[in-house]
Design a protein around this motif. Structure first.
Motif, PDB file in Angstrom:
ATOM      1  N   ARG A   1     -12.771  -9.028   4.161  1.00 57.98           N
ATOM      2  CA  ARG A   1     -13.307  -9.643   2.937  1.00 57.98           C
ATOM      3  C   ARG A   1     -12.449  -9.321   1.715  1.00 57.98           C
ATOM      4  N   ASP A   2     -12.153  -8.042   1.491  1.00 59.32           N
ATOM      5  CA  ASP A   2     -11.424  -7.650   0.284  1.00 59.32           C
ATOM      6  C   ASP A   2      -9.919  -7.883   0.364  1.00 59.32           C
ATOM      7  N   PHE A   3      -9.363  -7.900   1.570  1.00 51.43           N
ATOM      8  CA  PHE A   3      -7.910  -8.030   1.708  1.00 51.43           C
ATOM      9  C   PHE A   3      -7.496  -9.259   2.513  1.00 51.43           C
ATOM     10  N   ASN A   4      -8.471 -10.071   2.951  1.00 52.67           N
ATOM     11  CA  ASN A   4      -8.169 -11.284   3.706  1.00 52.67           C
ATOM     12  C   ASN A   4      -7.214 -10.997   4.869  1.00 52.67           C
ATOM     13  N   THR A   5      -7.482  -9.908   5.568  1.00 49.93           N
ATOM     14  CA  THR A   5      -6.584  -9.459   6.637  1.00 49.93           C
ATOM     15  C   THR A   5      -7.398  -9.188   7.895  1.00 49.93           C
ATOM     16  N   ARG A   6      -6.851  -9.645   9.034  1.00 44.33           N
ATOM     17  CA  ARG A   6      -7.509  -9.465  10.335  1.00 44.33           C
ATOM     18  C   ARG A   6      -6.575  -8.706  11.273  1.00 44.33           C
ATOM     19  N   LEU A   7      -7.160  -7.967  12.199  1.00 45.33           N
ATOM     20  CA  LEU A   7      -6.415  -7.276  13.247  1.00 45.33           C
ATOM     21  C   LEU A   7      -6.427  -8.174  14.473  1.00 45.33           C
ATOM     22  N   ILE A   8      -5.235  -8.501  14.996  1.00 43.21           N
ATOM     23  CA  ILE A   8      -5.083  -9.485  16.078  1.00 43.21           C
ATOM     24  C   ILE A   8      -4.395  -8.841  17.283  1.00 43.21           C
TER      25      ILE A   8
ATOM     26  N   ALA B   1       1.848  -0.422   3.020  1.00 42.13           N
ATOM     27  CA  ALA B   1       2.520  -1.556   2.378  1.00 42.13           C
ATOM     28  C   ALA B   1       1.830  -1.945   1.075  1.00 42.13           C
ATOM     29  N   GLY B   2       2.622  -2.112   0.038  1.00 44.66           N
ATOM     30  CA  GLY B   2       2.095  -2.531  -1.254  1.00 44.66           C
ATOM     31  C   GLY B   2       1.732  -4.009  -1.271  1.00 44.66           C
ATOM     32  N   GLU B   3       1.116  -4.438  -2.350  1.00 47.15           N
ATOM     33  CA  GLU B   3       0.619  -5.814  -2.460  1.00 47.15           C
ATOM     34  C   GLU B   3       1.729  -6.848  -2.263  1.00 47.15           C
ATOM     35  N   GLN B   4       2.887  -6.659  -2.891  1.00 50.43           N
ATOM     36  CA  GLN B   4       3.987  -7.619  -2.753  1.00 50.43           C
ATOM     37  C   GLN B   4       4.556  -7.624  -1.337  1.00 50.43           C
ATOM     38  N   ARG B   5       4.674  -6.456  -0.732  1.00 49.42           N
ATOM     39  CA  ARG B   5       5.181  -6.376   0.646  1.00 49.42           C
ATOM     40  C   ARG B   5       4.247  -7.085   1.615  1.00 49.42           C
ATOM     41  N   ARG B   6       2.940  -7.057   1.325  1.00 46.89           N
ATOM     42  CA  ARG B   6       1.971  -7.704   2.218  1.00 46.89           C
ATOM     43  C   ARG B   6       2.023  -9.225   2.124  1.00 46.89           C
ATOM     44  N   LEU B   7       2.880  -9.760   1.285  1.00 46.45           N
ATOM     45  CA  LEU B   7       3.088 -11.207   1.214  1.00 46.45           C
ATOM     46  C   LEU B   7       4.294 -11.637   2.045  1.00 46.45           C
TER      47      LEU B   7
ATOM     48  N   GLU C   1       6.590 -11.467   5.781  1.00 46.91           N
ATOM     49  CA  GLU C   1       6.513 -11.188   7.212  1.00 46.91           C
ATOM     50  C   GLU C   1       7.106  -9.816   7.491  1.00 46.91           C
ATOM     51  N   ASP C   2       6.394  -9.033   8.293  1.00 49.47           N
ATOM     52  CA  ASP C   2       6.769  -7.650   8.601  1.00 49.47           C
ATOM     53  C   ASP C   2       7.117  -6.856   7.342  1.00 49.47           C
ATOM     54  N   TYR C   3       6.432  -7.186   6.258  1.00 49.19           N
ATOM     55  CA  TYR C   3       6.546  -6.503   4.961  1.00 49.19           C
ATOM     56  C   TYR C   3       7.951  -6.601   4.386  1.00 49.19           C
ATOM     57  N   GLY C   4       8.763  -7.538   4.907  1.00 49.86           N
ATOM     58  CA  GLY C   4      10.118  -7.732   4.407  1.00 49.86           C
ATOM     59  C   GLY C   4      11.121  -6.726   4.931  1.00 49.86           C
TER      60      GLY C   4
ATOM     61  N   LEU D   1      -3.196  15.709   3.921  1.00 49.45           N
ATOM     62  CA  LEU D   1      -4.454  16.455   3.936  1.00 49.45           C
ATOM     63  C   LEU D   1      -4.652  17.223   2.626  1.00 49.45           C
ATOM     64  N   GLN D   2      -3.570  17.694   2.043  1.00 53.98           N
ATOM     65  CA  GLN D   2      -3.657  18.448   0.794  1.00 53.98           C
ATOM     66  C   GLN D   2      -3.768  17.547  -0.429  1.00 53.98           C
ATOM     67  N   SER D   3      -3.032  16.434  -0.447  1.00 53.13           N
ATOM     68  CA  SER D   3      -2.972  15.599  -1.652  1.00 53.13           C
ATOM     69  C   SER D   3      -3.774  14.304  -1.541  1.00 53.13           C
ATOM     70  N   GLY D   4      -4.226  13.967  -0.355  1.00 52.96           N
ATOM     71  CA  GLY D   4      -4.993  12.745  -0.143  1.00 52.96           C
ATOM     72  C   GLY D   4      -4.168  11.645   0.506  1.00 52.96           C
ATOM     73  N   PHE D   5      -4.856  10.830   1.291  1.00 56.81           N
ATOM     74  CA  PHE D   5      -4.232   9.691   1.963  1.00 56.81           C
ATOM     75  C   PHE D   5      -4.228   8.483   1.024  1.00 56.81           C
ATOM     76  N   PRO D   6      -3.352   7.515   1.274  1.00 59.65           N
ATOM     77  CA  PRO D   6      -3.456   6.257   0.534  1.00 59.65           C
ATOM     78  C   PRO D   6      -4.877   5.681   0.707  1.00 59.65           C
ATOM     79  N   GLU D   7      -5.346   4.934  -0.283  1.00 59.54           N
ATOM     80  CA  GLU D   7      -6.749   4.496  -0.321  1.00 59.54           C
ATOM     81  C   GLU D   7      -7.197   3.753   0.933  1.00 59.54           C
ATOM     82  N   ARG D   8      -6.431   2.751   1.367  1.00 57.61           N
ATOM     83  CA  ARG D   8      -6.846   1.991   2.552  1.00 57.61           C
ATOM     84  C   ARG D   8      -6.846   2.867   3.797  1.00 57.61           C
TER      85      ARG D   8
END
Length: 191
Positions: A30-37, A77-83, A85-88, A155-162
């Protein structure tokens, strides 16, 4: 109806692959319009097109571990990379020489550290992937240490949000343990 873009999908018989796909889709579609295939031989990331109106994280052969690996790349992958194929990124296939293998491993440290955390959250055992069967002999132990060091840093500094969202979702769905430095030392000791 899902449109499968990869080669004919292969089912490795792992009963948890379907629930993993459903969990990813429930967490991110829903939030990222992304599916696992579930795909064929080669994993790939495909941005949405007019024919397929959602982004696709395509994993190889229906393997649970391949899905987690590809999800980990997507989580970084950042927002632009997710546009793209294979994140560029350009991929150097199996058969890499020693220099190419070192470059490959350098790029793989962060996604494999995230994959390691996801694997534990899914109640499975992790093993690094050097992905070079027909090339220079990789330093598997050294690479494992670098990936482990990155995992400890996350583990010490936190994972990326997703990644953090999906680690929590995996733990809830698959009853994985809480990932702590103590758990990592006990279950995955250093060399």
């Amino acid at each position: 109806m899902l449109e499968l873009r990869a080669e004919t999908a292969i089912d490795d018989g792992d009963a948890e692959v379907g629930p993993l796909m459903a969990l990813f889709d429930a967490t991110f579609s829903r939030d990222f319009n992304t599916r696992l295939i579930r795909g064929g031989h080669e994993p790939v990331y495909l941005p949405a097109t007019a024919q397929t109106p959602y982004h696709q994280v395509v994993f190889a052969h229906g393997y649970f571990s391949s899905a987690l690996h590809e999800i980990a790349h997507w989580c970084i992958a950042g927002e632009q990379r997710r546009l793209l194929e294979d994140y560029g990124y350009w991929y150097c296939p199996d058969g890499r020489d020693a220099t190419q293998q070192r470059e490959f491993e350098q790029v793989e440290v962060k996604p494999q550290a995230i994959e390691w955390a996801m694997t534990i959250a899914a109640n499975r055992r992790f093993q690094v992937s050097t992905d070079n069967l027909n090339g220079a002999e990789p330093d598997r132990a050294g690479f494992t240490r670098r990936v482990r060091a990155q995992l400890l840093s996350y583990l010490q500094s936190g994972f990326p949000e997703r990644a953090s969202l999906f680690i929590d979702a995996l733990r809830d769905r698959f009853n994985g343990p809480e990932l702590t430095t103590d758990f990592l030392a006990k279950d995955y000791p250093h060399d």
